[in-house]
Enzyme design. Structure first.
Site, PDB file in Angstrom:
ATOM      1  N   PRO A 243     -23.412  -0.139  82.540  1.00 46.53           N
ATOM      2  CA  PRO A 243     -22.532   0.507  81.261  1.00 46.53           C
ATOM      3  C   PRO A 243     -21.287   0.964  81.704  1.00 46.53           C
ATOM      4  O   PRO A 243     -20.779   1.934  81.441  1.00 46.53           O
ATOM      5  CB  PRO A 243     -23.433   1.041  80.389  1.00 46.53           C
ATOM      6  CG  PRO A 243     -24.015   1.908  81.610  1.00 46.53           C
ATOM      7  CD  PRO A 243     -24.438   0.695  82.219  1.00 46.53           C
ATOM      8  N   CYS A 244     -20.135  -0.166  82.319  1.00 45.88           N
ATOM      9  CA  CYS A 244     -19.109  -0.301  82.597  1.00 45.88           C
ATOM     10  C   CYS A 244     -18.041   0.552  81.435  1.00 45.88           C
ATOM     11  O   CYS A 244     -17.123   1.045  81.512  1.00 45.88           O
ATOM     12  CB  CYS A 244     -18.364  -0.604  83.664  1.00 45.88           C
ATOM     13  SG  CYS A 244     -17.836  -2.806  82.711  1.00 45.88           S
ATOM     14  N   HIS A 245     -18.327   0.242  80.385  1.00 47.53           N
ATOM     15  CA  HIS A 245     -17.550   1.211  79.623  1.00 47.53           C
ATOM     16  C   HIS A 245     -17.902   2.303  78.844  1.00 47.53           C
ATOM     17  O   HIS A 245     -17.260   2.857  77.908  1.00 47.53           O
ATOM     18  CB  HIS A 245     -18.004   0.284  78.085  1.00 47.53           C
ATOM     19  CG  HIS A 245     -19.047  -0.064  78.195  1.00 47.53           C
ATOM     20  ND1 HIS A 245     -20.048  -0.464  77.855  1.00 47.53           N
ATOM     21  CD2 HIS A 245     -19.934   1.322  76.922  1.00 47.53           C
ATOM     22  CE1 HIS A 245     -21.642  -0.544  77.767  1.00 47.53           C
ATOM     23  NE2 HIS A 245     -21.271   0.769  77.169  1.00 47.53           N
TER      24      HIS A 245
END
Length: 283
Positions: A243-245
């Site tokens: 989850p780089c977001h």
């Protein structure tokens, strides 16, 4: 237009027009549905009402989210960096490609791929026998380009299309009714030791929460490496599942995202709404 495509289009519209505060009727008209039908469809796939989604989009929430998340990454041993640590809620298990596998350049590895509709837009998914090796939104790349990138990453691997073999990845993330049937998702990714450490750290940020690049760097024991953390996040081969977001700037600003800031905001808002209590189906 499928239901998935309608909701993705509606979310795009909301992100683009958030400052105009469009009405339910305007949003429904954009996807050619009656307000009543659109409201029910949106609640089904987004887990909240269009009105609530719009409210969260327009909140100045970056710094507040960081303040609420500050303790998540303070202790490095909770980041999944040791063999005994657990990844967040056991939902995703990350396994890095071994040096021997990397040297073989994908020889004897068979990769299957598929393009699937989701509430956040079409996604390209590729899997090996050991897990998901690539997942990307298709906002800026054609299927041909994504397949070329996949072949570059696994030059001696064989690649074939299989919607059936890749569908479980989409179901596990987007369909709560079937997610539990699949068990934990496995990832099979290639990266440097530092990149893999960063990706493991991201898995410890709970859904709907965020951390700053500096917080991730500090938790990795490298407080001055925020820029390197950013580069590792940018190299993430698996959208959503790694989850780089969930990483933003210390100021509360969104920061970069391979698929654009509008998509990052959409993903954050959708995820936050999915992990709030169920919304009543009225405007």
């Amino acid at each position: 237009m499928s239901d998935y495509e309608r909701i993705a289009s509606a979310m795009d519209y909301l992100v683009d027009r958030a400052m105009d505060q469009p009405s339910l009727e305007q949003i429904a008209a954009h996807v050619h549905l009656s307000p009543y039908h659109f409201q029910r469809l949106f609640c089904r796939w987004a887990g909240t009402t269009p009105k609530r989604f719009l409210q969260v989009l327009t909140l100045e929430r970056g710094k507040v989210l960081l303040e609420n998340s500050h303790s998540l990454l303070e202790v490095s041993h909770e980041l999944g960096l040791s063999g005994s640590s657990r990844l967040h809620d056991h939902f995703v298990q990350l396994e890095a490609v071994t040096p021997g596998e990397y040297k073989s350049r994908g020889k004897q590895v068979h990769i299957e791929y598929g393009v699937h509709s989701t509430p956040l837009g079409p996604m390209f998914v590729a899997v090996t026998r050991r897990g998901v090796c690539q997942a990307e939104f298709m906002d800026f790349n054609s299927l041909e380009e994504l397949l070329e990138n996949l072949q570059t990453a696994w030059p001696l691997g064989s690649i074939s299309e299989s919607l059936l073999s890749t569908r479980y990845v989409i179901d596990a993330f987007f369909n709560s009714d079937t997610a539990s049937k699949h068990g934990p998702l496995s990832l099979h990714v290639t990266g440097t030791n530092f990149q893999v450490a960063v990706w493991r750290a991201l898995l410890k940020i709970p859904p709907g929460a965020v951390a700053s690049y500096g917080q991730v760097a500090k938790a990795l024991g490298a407080p001055k490496a925020a820029r390197a953390v950013g580069n590792a996040i940018g190299a993430n081969p698996v959208a959503l599942l790694i989850p780089c977001h969930r990483v933003i700037q210390q100021s509360g600003a969104l920061g970069g995202y391979r698929w654009g800031p509008a998509k990052k905001l959409m993903v954050q808002t959708w995820e936050k709404m999915r992990h709030e209590p169920a919304a009543p189906q009225h405007s």
